[in-house]
Design a protein around this motif. Structure first.
Motif, PDB file in Angstrom:
ATOM      1  N   PRO A   1      -4.023  -0.686   4.394  1.00  0.00           N
ATOM      2  CA  PRO A   1      -4.349  -2.115   4.356  1.00  0.00           C
ATOM      3  C   PRO A   1      -5.858  -2.353   4.274  1.00  0.00           C
ATOM      4  CG  PRO A   1      -2.645  -1.700   5.982  1.00  0.00           C
ATOM      5  CD  PRO A   1      -3.153  -0.355   5.525  1.00  0.00           C
ATOM      6  N   THR A   2      -6.229  -3.474   3.687  1.00  0.00           N
ATOM      7  CA  THR A   2      -7.637  -3.840   3.526  1.00  0.00           C
ATOM      8  C   THR A   2      -8.308  -4.084   4.871  1.00  0.00           C
ATOM      9  OG1 THR A   2      -7.082  -4.867   1.410  1.00  0.00           O
ATOM     10  CG2 THR A   2      -9.194  -5.475   2.386  1.00  0.00           C
TER      11      THR A   2
ATOM     12  N   SER B   1      -1.638 -10.970   1.467  1.00  0.00           N
ATOM     13  CA  SER B   1      -2.600 -10.517   0.467  1.00  0.00           C
ATOM     14  C   SER B   1      -4.015 -10.979   0.795  1.00  0.00           C
ATOM     15  CB  SER B   1      -2.201 -11.017  -0.923  1.00  0.00           C
ATOM     16  OG  SER B   1      -2.173 -12.431  -0.938  1.00  0.00           O
TER      17      SER B   1
ATOM     18  N   LEU C   1      -3.875   0.243  -3.163  1.00  0.00           N
ATOM     19  CA  LEU C   1      -4.407   0.581  -1.832  1.00  0.00           C
ATOM     20  C   LEU C   1      -3.631   1.734  -1.187  1.00  0.00           C
ATOM     21  CD1 LEU C   1      -4.969  -2.967  -0.298  1.00  0.00           C
ATOM     22  CD2 LEU C   1      -6.699  -1.400  -1.193  1.00  0.00           C
TER      23      LEU C   1
ATOM     24  N   PHE D   1       0.853  -1.184   0.000  1.00  0.00           N
ATOM     25  CA  PHE D   1       0.000   0.000   0.000  1.00  0.00           C
ATOM     26  C   PHE D   1       0.888   1.232   0.000  1.00  0.00           C
ATOM     27  CE2 PHE D   1       0.991  -0.595   4.415  1.00  0.00           C
ATOM     28  CZ  PHE D   1       0.870   0.631   5.045  1.00  0.00           C
TER      29      PHE D   1
ATOM     30  N   CYS E   1      -3.436  -6.866   2.527  1.00  0.00           N
ATOM     31  CA  CYS E   1      -3.655  -5.915   1.433  1.00  0.00           C
ATOM     32  C   CYS E   1      -4.084  -6.721   0.208  1.00  0.00           C
ATOM     33  CB  CYS E   1      -2.382  -5.124   1.155  1.00  0.00           C
ATOM     34  SG  CYS E   1      -1.821  -4.112   2.550  1.00  0.00           S
TER      35      CYS E   1
ATOM     36  N   CYS F   1       2.618  -4.675   3.190  1.00  0.00           N
ATOM     37  CA  CYS F   1       1.454  -4.646   4.071  1.00  0.00           C
ATOM     38  C   CYS F   1       1.910  -4.826   5.513  1.00  0.00           C
ATOM     39  CB  CYS F   1       0.456  -5.727   3.658  1.00  0.00           C
ATOM     40  SG  CYS F   1      -1.211  -5.335   4.231  1.00  0.00           S
TER      41      CYS F   1
END
Length: 144
Positions: A108-109, A123, A105, A79, A100, A94
């Motif tokens: 992070p997700t 991931s 991005l 990211f 991520c 990440c």
């Protein structure tokens, strides 16, 4: 020949009757110039869309000569939280404990799933041991 100075973001080669707009990925910050220069790293230059170089977008990086601020997304498992990223090294791995999942991005997700740990570069929320980015929580350990 022209009777006035060539404007910014245009080039006026010798003998030009009219100014020529700088090509995508180039700019010219000064008046009365015969050539345009490559857009600086960390920025995008496209004067058909905007009048000044713009910052590269969060989650992306813009090498010199970029014309689109979202042309080069940071890869999956990375990211970029800052604007003006200039190369792939602007993309951060990440964060440990996070994953991520998609390219481009700016953060992070989300957090790793309960029962799993993410050691960085994950991931997905449930990384496998073979990924090298985490795995299931070892027996007898606590992974929130």
């Amino acid at each position: 020949t022209m009777a006035y100075p060539c404007p910014q973001n245009y080039r006026c080669p010798a003998g030009s009757a009219t100014p020529l707009l700088c090509a995508a990925g180039q700019y010219q910050p000064q008046e009365a110039q015969s050539a345009c220069v490559s857009c600086l790293a960390g920025f995008a230059c496209n004067f058909t869309a905007f009048s000044i170089p713009i910052d590269c977008a969060l989650g992306y990086y813009c090498p010199g000569g970029s014309s689109v601020a979202t042309q080069n997304p940071c890869p999956i498992a990375t990211f970029n939280p800052i604007a003006q990223g200039s190369s792939a090294t602007s993309c951060e791995p990440c964060t440990a404990g996070m994953y991520c999942a998609t390219p481009g991005l700016s953060a992070p997700t989300g957090g790793c799933a309960a029962g799993y740990y993410c050691s960085g570069n994950a991931s997905g929320s449930t990384p496998s041991l073979s990924s090298g980015a985490g795995g299931p929580c070892p027996a007898g350990s606590y992974c929130p």
